[in-house]
Design an enzyme around this catalytic site. Structure first.
Site, mmCIF file in Angstrom:
data_model
loop_
_atom_site.group_PDB
_atom_site.id
_atom_site.type_symbol
_atom_site.label_atom_id
_atom_site.label_comp_id
_atom_site.label_asym_id
_atom_site.label_seq_id
_atom_site.Cartn_x
_atom_site.Cartn_y
_atom_site.Cartn_z
ATOM 1 N N ASN A 1 3.330 -5.267 5.584
ATOM 2 C CA ASN A 1 3.894 -4.078 4.935
ATOM 3 C C ASN A 1 4.878 -3.372 5.854
ATOM 4 O OD1 ASN A 1 1.384 -3.524 6.310
ATOM 5 N ND2 ASN A 1 1.283 -1.515 5.369
ATOM 6 N N CYS B 1 5.040 -3.483 0.266
ATOM 7 C CA CYS B 1 3.750 -4.079 0.608
ATOM 8 C C CYS B 1 3.942 -5.465 1.243
ATOM 9 C CB CYS B 1 2.903 -4.259 -0.637
ATOM 10 S SG CYS B 1 2.338 -2.737 -1.403
ATOM 11 N N GLU C 1 2.380 -8.267 0.477
ATOM 12 C CA GLU C 1 2.403 -9.371 -0.491
ATOM 13 C C GLU C 1 3.801 -9.567 -1.068
ATOM 14 O OE1 GLU C 1 0.357 -6.834 -0.283
ATOM 15 O OE2 GLU C 1 -1.644 -7.289 -1.011
ATOM 16 N N CYS D 1 -2.210 -4.549 -4.624
ATOM 17 C CA CYS D 1 -1.993 -3.419 -5.537
ATOM 18 C C CYS D 1 -1.384 -3.922 -6.847
ATOM 19 C CB CYS D 1 -1.093 -2.374 -4.881
ATOM 20 S SG CYS D 1 0.657 -2.831 -4.851
ATOM 21 N N CYS E 1 2.124 -5.404 -6.669
ATOM 22 C CA CYS E 1 2.153 -6.746 -6.062
ATOM 23 C C CYS E 1 1.612 -7.789 -7.026
ATOM 24 C CB CYS E 1 1.377 -6.753 -4.750
ATOM 25 S SG CYS E 1 2.238 -5.883 -3.436
HETATM 26 N N1 THU Z 1 -0.199 -2.092 0.994
HETATM 27 C C1 THU Z 1 0.086 -3.431 1.030
HETATM 28 O O1 THU Z 1 0.803 -3.916 1.917
HETATM 29 N N2 THU Z 1 -0.436 -4.205 0.057
HETATM 30 C C2 THU Z 1 -1.204 -3.756 -0.976
HETATM 31 O O2 THU Z 1 -1.491 -4.506 -1.893
HETATM 32 C C3 THU Z 1 -1.688 -2.402 -0.945
HETATM 33 C C4 THU Z 1 -1.007 -1.481 -0.023
HETATM 34 C C5 THU Z 1 0.409 -1.231 2.000
HETATM 35 C C6 THU Z 1 1.438 -0.293 1.459
HETATM 36 C C7 THU Z 1 1.403 0.819 2.463
HETATM 37 O O3 THU Z 1 2.271 0.474 3.534
HETATM 38 C C8 THU Z 1 -0.032 0.808 2.982
HETATM 39 O O4 THU Z 1 -0.575 -0.441 2.605
HETATM 40 C C9 THU Z 1 -0.899 1.922 2.407
HETATM 41 O O5 THU Z 1 -0.854 1.934 1.026
#
Ligand code: THU
Length: 160
Positions: free
Chosen positions: A62, A73, A75, A112, A115
């Protein structure tokens, strides 16, 4: 009116040691790249590793931004990188691991909604499911056979 019941079957492994060796190796890549996350605002680091049919592995973490919604994110960083670099290669599998700089993440952290939507686009494009494995920093690993198992009633190109 007819009720519509939607079910998904996921698999839960007690630890990373229980998943097949090739998945352990992929998850290890996700764990390694997790440290490269740029997450000064959330202090929540996520790593993703994608295994392609051409045997290449593409990773992402991320990347946050002072303008919060501009961040991305792990993913999506990984899947867009895969799409940009190997547009013809089918995605077989994605492994995801998340770690907080504030507390120990012991529960599996699923991708999330945004993603899931980004990943399902590639599943529809390649007409083959993408396996997902996700975990926290330690603890259980959850497997889904398809992104659609995490995203019922999917909105895709067939809806347009
Ligand atoms: N995040 C991800 O990289 N992937 C996800 O599926 C959920 C959230 C990151 C986004 C942000 O930088 C941090 O986690 C907090 O939400």
């Amino acid at each position: 009116m007819k009720p519509l019941t939607i079910t998904s079957r996921l698999e839960v492994y007690d630890s990373i040691d229980e998943v097949p060796q090739d998945v352990q190796d992929l998850m290890q890549k996700a764990i390694e790249v997790r440290d490269a996350a740029y997450a000064p605002y959330s202090n929540f680091k996520v790593g993703a590793a994608i295994y392609l049919e051409n045997e290449e592995i593409v990773v992402g973490s991320n990347q946050e931004n002072a303008s919060y919604p501009s961040g991305l994110c792990a993913e999506r960083t990984a899947v867009y990188y895969a799409g940009a670099k190997f547009p013809e290669a089918r995605i077989l599998r994605i492994a995801i691991s998340a770690k907080s700089m504030r507390h120990k993440v012991v529960s599996p952290v699923p991708p999330c909604g945004a993603c899931r939507q980004a990943l399902v686009e590639y599943e529809v494009k390649q007409e083959d499911p993408i396996e997902l494995y996700f975990m926290g920093e330690t603890g259980k690993v959850v497997k889904a056979d398809s992104v659609k198992d995490l995203l019922p009633l999917v909105f895709d190109s067939t809806c347009l």
